[in-house]
Each structure stands twice: as structure tokens, then as C-alpha cells.
Design a protein around this motif. Structure first.
Motif, PDB file in Angstrom:
ATOM      1  N   ARG A   1       0.833  -1.189   0.000  1.00 49.08           N
ATOM      2  CA  ARG A   1       0.000   0.000   0.000  1.00 49.08           C
ATOM      3  C   ARG A   1       0.872   1.245   0.000  1.00 49.08           C
ATOM      4  NH1 ARG A   1      -4.450  -2.707  -1.494  1.00 49.08           N
ATOM      5  NH2 ARG A   1      -4.885  -4.438  -0.062  1.00 49.08           N
ATOM      6  N   GLN A   2       0.387   2.304  -0.587  1.00 50.48           N
ATOM      7  CA  GLN A   2       1.181   3.523  -0.663  1.00 50.48           C
ATOM      8  C   GLN A   2       1.284   4.230   0.676  1.00 50.48           C
ATOM      9  OE1 GLN A   2      -1.735   5.297  -3.507  1.00 50.48           O
ATOM     10  NE2 GLN A   2      -1.601   7.098  -2.200  1.00 50.48           N
ATOM     11  N   GLY A   3       0.403   3.882   1.613  1.00 51.67           N
ATOM     12  CA  GLY A   3       0.471   4.468   2.945  1.00 51.67           C
ATOM     13  C   GLY A   3      -0.280   5.789   3.023  1.00 51.67           C
ATOM     14  N   ILE A   4      -0.466   6.255   4.255  1.00 54.56           N
ATOM     15  CA  ILE A   4      -1.130   7.537   4.484  1.00 54.56           C
ATOM     16  C   ILE A   4      -0.083   8.635   4.358  1.00 54.56           C
ATOM     17  CG2 ILE A   4      -2.492   8.886   6.121  1.00 54.56           C
ATOM     18  CD1 ILE A   4      -3.462   6.279   7.335  1.00 54.56           C
ATOM     19  N   SER A   5      -0.209   9.464   3.337  1.00 55.84           N
ATOM     20  CA  SER A   5       0.817  10.458   3.031  1.00 55.84           C
ATOM     21  C   SER A   5       0.832  11.590   4.045  1.00 55.84           C
ATOM     22  CB  SER A   5       0.575  11.026   1.627  1.00 55.84           C
ATOM     23  OG  SER A   5      -0.643  11.764   1.614  1.00 55.84           O
ATOM     24  N   THR A   6       1.889  12.405   3.954  1.00 58.85           N
ATOM     25  CA  THR A   6       2.026  13.559   4.841  1.00 58.85           C
ATOM     26  C   THR A   6       0.899  14.560   4.627  1.00 58.85           C
ATOM     27  OG1 THR A   6       4.430  13.279   4.756  1.00 58.85           O
ATOM     28  CG2 THR A   6       3.589  15.384   5.584  1.00 58.85           C
ATOM     29  N   ASP A   7       0.492  14.734   3.381  1.00 56.48           N
ATOM     30  CA  ASP A   7      -0.603  15.666   3.099  1.00 56.48           C
ATOM     31  C   ASP A   7      -1.902  15.205   3.756  1.00 56.48           C
ATOM     32  OD1 ASP A   7       1.120  17.192   1.621  1.00 56.48           O
ATOM     33  OD2 ASP A   7       0.549  16.294  -0.310  1.00 56.48           O
ATOM     34  N   ILE A   8      -2.150  13.916   3.706  1.00 56.93           N
ATOM     35  CA  ILE A   8      -3.371  13.395   4.333  1.00 56.93           C
ATOM     36  C   ILE A   8      -3.299  13.550   5.846  1.00 56.93           C
ATOM     37  CG2 ILE A   8      -4.744  11.316   4.712  1.00 56.93           C
ATOM     38  CD1 ILE A   8      -3.964  10.383   1.937  1.00 56.93           C
ATOM     39  N   ILE A   9      -2.130  13.263   6.419  1.00 58.92           N
ATOM     40  CA  ILE A   9      -1.978  13.428   7.864  1.00 58.92           C
ATOM     41  C   ILE A   9      -2.192  14.879   8.262  1.00 58.92           C
ATOM     42  CG2 ILE A   9      -0.310  13.313   9.753  1.00 58.92           C
ATOM     43  CD1 ILE A   9       0.845  10.819   8.459  1.00 58.92           C
ATOM     44  N   THR A  10      -1.701  15.796   7.444  1.00 57.97           N
ATOM     45  CA  THR A  10      -1.919  17.220   7.721  1.00 57.97           C
ATOM     46  C   THR A  10      -3.403  17.555   7.666  1.00 57.97           C
ATOM     47  OG1 THR A  10       0.230  17.760   6.778  1.00 57.97           O
ATOM     48  CG2 THR A  10      -1.372  19.557   6.970  1.00 57.97           C
ATOM     49  N   GLU A  11      -4.090  17.002   6.678  1.00 62.70           N
ATOM     50  CA  GLU A  11      -5.534  17.239   6.557  1.00 62.70           C
ATOM     51  C   GLU A  11      -6.281  16.688   7.777  1.00 62.70           C
ATOM     52  OE1 GLU A  11      -9.259  16.155   3.536  1.00 62.70           O
ATOM     53  OE2 GLU A  11      -7.216  15.443   3.110  1.00 62.70           O
ATOM     54  N   LEU A  12      -5.903  15.491   8.217  1.00 59.59           N
ATOM     55  CA  LEU A  12      -6.546  14.900   9.388  1.00 59.59           C
ATOM     56  C   LEU A  12      -6.273  15.722  10.644  1.00 59.59           C
ATOM     57  CD1 LEU A  12      -5.800  11.079   8.839  1.00 59.59           C
ATOM     58  CD2 LEU A  12      -7.753  12.421   8.044  1.00 59.59           C
ATOM     59  N   THR A  13      -5.039  16.202  10.777  1.00 57.62           N
ATOM     60  CA  THR A  13      -4.671  16.992  11.957  1.00 57.62           C
ATOM     61  C   THR A  13      -5.430  18.316  11.988  1.00 57.62           C
ATOM     62  OG1 THR A  13      -2.468  15.980  11.892  1.00 57.62           O
ATOM     63  CG2 THR A  13      -2.739  17.959  13.234  1.00 57.62           C
TER      64      THR A  13
END
Length: 530
Positions: A171-183
Motif C-alpha cells: 500500500r502507498q500508505g497515508i501520506s504527509t498531506d493526508i496526515i496534515t488534513e486529518l490533523t
């Protein structure tokens, strides 16, 4: 001449040939039928011993009662009483006839509904058959088949180089951009929670105490009854149900009509979820797949993606607060984090357990702020995950049997879990259980537990449906209403609160969706000014 039995002048006189006594025919025949003897002499007597005699028409003299005004009044009173009793008996017969007519009309209406539903299912089956006939491709050669890439989830399937050593897809994993969006979503929701107030339109405890069944809607098939999951789109008051009959039904509560029936799964639908304004809809199934449905212009829903990343039954689907991502949990001992727009699996997380005794996931739910995921296992363990790192940060044990449901309170620090034994309440600030609600006997599992959107009430479903008023850690959580399971199965499978807890939607192991709320006269009554 007078009857030897009654002392009155007989209407049909007969004479005893043996004794010569005179009797009223009906009286002596009744006595002979019972005793076979003469009532005066006691000798044996039969009907053949009675000789009828003829006499002129007798005008009976007036009785003593009719000879005076008080006597006549008493006679009139007796006649009136008899008339009233006869009228009462007629009214009872009329009421019984009306009930029988109402029951017959109900059966006729139910039969018409069944016929209409069967016709609809027949037409749908014919349409699917015709569609499949048009889409069956011509047989390809073996060489062409070998060069053709398989397609899954609307994308090209992974080649051998894309597989991890155990054979699972990388899997490509949860990217930094997605983590930023979640945060950022977490920070915004946390700030809103600090200013959160209980809406004034929320149903009061007194109103909940008067809830009763308002309606019952047969949404699923009779040959495979059972409602397994419910979700409510509060903005449009649409209720979704998943059934054992492998369909999901969208029901418009305001109009009382079925809005859409979604078919495609091959086994029971275990979880249903609306996304955002309801334009997108998710279903998880025991057929190991998850389907993403998109609303079309005509109001129906089309299947946009079929996700086949799990290798066992999908037990739960939960949507992130951003409405851009969702998580599925399966009995294959993994949970998957998906991007909603593309339907791609960004991460598949497997629990670190003994491979000889795997524990599949049976429930899952996002924390309201979105950075915490709660899961329940078939091994009676509740696990808390950090979504950003996909790390298991806490474990709660103490249940008996598989965890059937998980619900986070809107206040952010209460967690309710249900299993075969009971409902347990957890304080996420101290990571400990502060109360257990042992509601049913050892043979009755608790199937569903859910907080309402305001975090003021807790609903529980098992052999009945109970609503608790949410209190603090130390205060008692009082049961404000107990509703019976009217399905006759003794097993309420799911419960959800409507907008402002104005009603409860309940599913059971029959095919009906039941709505509990205030009766119309109570709902329309003006509320007292505060």
C-alpha cells in the motif's frame, strides 16, 4: 285448568294418560328428558304417555303488576333494562365486526404490498438478467487472456512486483498531506467542541419517557428476514438499513416511502454508512467486499467501486469526519484506510496477534475528532489506534464474547462498547472502565450501543431497547425508557437516534424497520414556556 308444574294456564296442554294430570307440554317434556319420571307421582313417564288436548284460545288475565301504577312502572323499568342490555349486546357485536373487518382490510393491504414488492423484484431480476446478457463478452483466446491485466477497484491490479513477501499488496500508505488534513480537521473539531452546547430542540427526558412505536416498515425480503445495520442521514431524514437478504434500503421517513433499494452483494449486508450530504453511500458485506454507491440524477444509486481488499467478512464501515476517507474492519484480522474519491486502499493494518489464534475485527468507529480509531475483536478486546501512525495505543479487556458495537460520545472522552455480556463505559482520559451496564441474562447478547449526536443519551439494543441519560463518571446513568422488541424474535440488532433524538430507528431479526417516538398528539402539543 292449570298446569300441575307451573300453576299457570297452559298454552299447549297435555294430559298424563296414567295419572290424568294436566301439564304444559314444553315443561313436562323437558322434565321427562331429564328424569324420565312424572314430577308429581314419581312414576316412570315417557313422551308416548302424554295426550295432547285441544282447548279454545285463552285470554290471559292481567297480572297483579299491571293492576297498579307502581306495578306498571316496575314492568316498564324491566322492559327498559332488557332493551338496554340488548342494545349493549348489539354494540359489542358491531365492535367485533369492525375489528374483524379492519383485520381483513389490513391483511388485504399487506397482500397487495407483498404482490407489488414481488413484482418489483421480478422486474429488477429481469432487468439485471437482460443487462448481464448484453455485457457478456465474447470468449477471448488464451493468448489474449494472458496478456490482459486484471482490474480491481477500477484500477489495474498489482503485478507480481507489487506484492509484499506474504503475498499481500503493497500500500502507498497515508501520506504527509493526508496526515496534515486529518490533523487540521482534528484541531477545528476540538475547538468547536469546547464551544459546544446542547441544542434547545433536543428531546427532553420527559419526552423520551413517552416514546412509543409510531410505525413499522417491511423493507426487506420475507425469505431472508433480518435488519443488521442502520444509519440515518440527519439533514434529509433518510434512514438506511442493511439486511440479511443482501440488500441495502434507503427509506425516506418524512414521506414513508422507499427511496432506493441497492442490490449487488451476494451475502448479508453487515454495515451501512452515509457520507456527508448523502450523495455517497457505503455498504460492507459478509461477501468480503465493500461497495461505494453514488447518487445519480434520477435519485437512484449506482455502484461506483467494489473494494476486494479483505479476505473475510467485512464487519464494519466507519467514515472520517473530513468525509474524504473511511475505514473498514474485517474478520481477516485487518482494517483498511481508504480514499473515498478514488476507492483506493491507502493502508491495510494487521493486528499483531498469535497466528494460531487470530482475532478478527467485529466493530469499528472513528473518534469524533478523527485521529483515533476504535475497533472491537472477536476475542472480546477493544483496541484504540492512532490513525496517523496506525499504531495500537491502548487495549481494553473485560468483555465476554465478541465485541458487537463501539460508539464514541460527542464529548470526546466517553467510549461505549457492547459484547455478549454487557455494555461497558470507558473514560478515554484515564483509559479505564468506569461503569458496566449488565442489562440482560447470560444467554442474551447486547447487539448495539450508540450515543446520540449531542452526547446526552445512550441507546442499547438486545432483547429490548433501552435509553440511558448520559451522566458523569461518578454519577448514575439512569435508564429513562425501555421499549419492547415488537418483532417477536427477542433480538433487536441495531438502534440509532434521529435528529435531536426526536425518534429512535430500530432494526430486529424480522424484516421491519420500526420507528419509536412521541405520538402525534404529544408531538404537536405546545411546549410550556421556560
Amino acid at each position: 285448568m292449570q298446569c300441575a308444574i307451573s300453576g299457570d294456564v297452559p298454552v299447549e296442554p297435555v294430559v298424563n294418560a296414567k295419572s290424568g294430570l294436566l301439564y304444559e307440554k314444553r315443561l313436562i317434556e323437558g322434565f321427562i328428558h331429564e328424569t324420565g319420571k312424572c314430577p308429581v307421582t314419581g312414576e316412570p313417564l315417557t313422551g308416548d304417555d302424554l295426550i295432547p288436548i285441544k282447548m279454545g284460545k285463552i285470554v290471559k288475565p292481567r297480572t297483579v303488576q299491571t293492576a297498579s301504577i307502581p306495578g306498571m312502572l316496575g314492568m316498564f323499568q324491566n322492559e327498559w333494562d332488557g332493551l338496554m342490555l340488548s342494545n349493549f349486546a348489539l354494540e359489542q357485536q358491531l365492535h367485533t365486526a369492525r375489528q374483524e373487518l379492519s383485520h381483513a382490510l389490513y391483511q388485504h393491504d399487506a397482500a397487495c404490498r407483498v404482490i407489488a414488492r414481488l413484482k418489483k423484484e421480478r422486474d429488477e431480476a429481469r432487468a439485471l438478467l437482460a443487462q448481464s446478457d448484453r455485457k457478456i463478452p465474447m470468449s477471448a483466446t488464451s493468448t489474449a487472456a494472458a496478456n490482459t491485466s486484471a482490474v480491481a477497484n477500477g484500477k489495474r491490479a498489482a503485478d507480481d512486483d507489487d506484492l509484499a513477501p506474504p503475498g499481500k499488496k503493497l500500500r502507498q500508505g497515508i501520506s504527509t498531506d493526508i496526515i496534515t488534513e486529518l490533523t487540521e480537521c482534528n484541531a477545528a473539531l476540538s475547538q468547536q467542541r469546547k464551544r459546544r452546547q446542547i441544542p434547545p430542540t433536543l428531546a427532553s427526558v420527559e419526552e423520551l419517557g413517552r416514546y412509543t412505536q409510531l410505525s413499522s416498515h417491511p423493507l426487506h425480503k420475507t425469505n431472508k428476514p433480518g435488519v443488521t445495520s442502520i444509519d440515518i442521514l440527519h439533514s434529509k431524514d433518510i434512514i438506511a438499513t442493511g439486511g440479511v437478504d443482501s440488500t441495502a434500503v434507503l427509506f425516506d421517513r418524512s414521506s414513508g416511502q422507499i427511496r432506493s433499494t441497492l442490490s449487488g452483494h451476494s451475502k448479508k449486508v453487515t454495515s451501512v454508512k452515509f457520507v456527508a450530504d448523502g450523495g455517497t453511500f457505503l455498504t460492507g458485506s459478509a461477501d468480503k467486499t465493500v461497495r461505494i454507491w453514488q447518487e445519480s440524477e434520477d435519485g437512484n444509486y449506482d455502484c461506483r467501486h467494489i473494494l476486494r481488499d479483505h479476505t473475510a467478512e467485512v464487519q464494519a464501515v466507519t467514515v472520517h469526519a473530513t468525509n474524504n476517507y473511511f475505514v473498514t474492519a474485517s474478520l481477516d484480522n485487518t482494517w483498511c484506510f481508504y480514499d473515498l474519491s478514488s476507492g483506493s486502499c491507502l493502508a491495510q493494518v494487521a493486528a499483531d496477534t498469535d497466528s494460531s489464534n487470530p482475532e478478527g475485527y467485529t466493530a469499528a468507529a472513528f473518534h469524533p475528532d478523527g485521529l483515533i480509531l476504535g475497533t472491537g475483536t472477536s476475542g472480546a478486546i477493544v483496541k484504540i489506534w492512532d490513525v496517523k501512525s496506525q499504531a495500537n495505543v491502548a487495549k481494553f479487556d473485560g468483555h465476554v464474547g465478541p465485541v458487537t458495537a463501539i460508539s464514541f460520545s460527542e464529548n470526546g472522552y466517553f467510549l461505549a462498547t457492547a459484547a455478549h455480556d454487557s455494555v461497558k463505559l470507558w473514560d478515554l482520559r484515564k483509559l479505564k472502565n468506569f461503569r458496566s451496564l449488565n442489562l440482560y441474562d447470560a444467554d442474551t447478547p447486547t447487539n448495539s450501543v450508540v450515543f446520540d449526536h449531542s452526547g446526552s443519551y445512550l441507546g442499547v439494543a438486545g432483547s429490548d431497547i433501552r435509553v440511558f441519560q448520559v451522566a458523569s463518571v461518578k454519577a448514575d446513568w439512569n435508564c429513562v425508557k425501555t421499549l419492547p422488541d415488537l418483532s417477536g424474535t427477542g433480538r433487536a440488532t441495531c438502534v440509532r437516534f434521529g435528529p435531536d433524538a426526536k425518534y429512535l430507528a430500530v432494526g430486529s431479526m424480522d424484516r421491519n424497520l420500526r420507528i419509536f417516538g412521541l405520538p402525534d398528539e404529544d408531538a404537536e402539543a405546545p411546549q410550556p414556556e421556560s
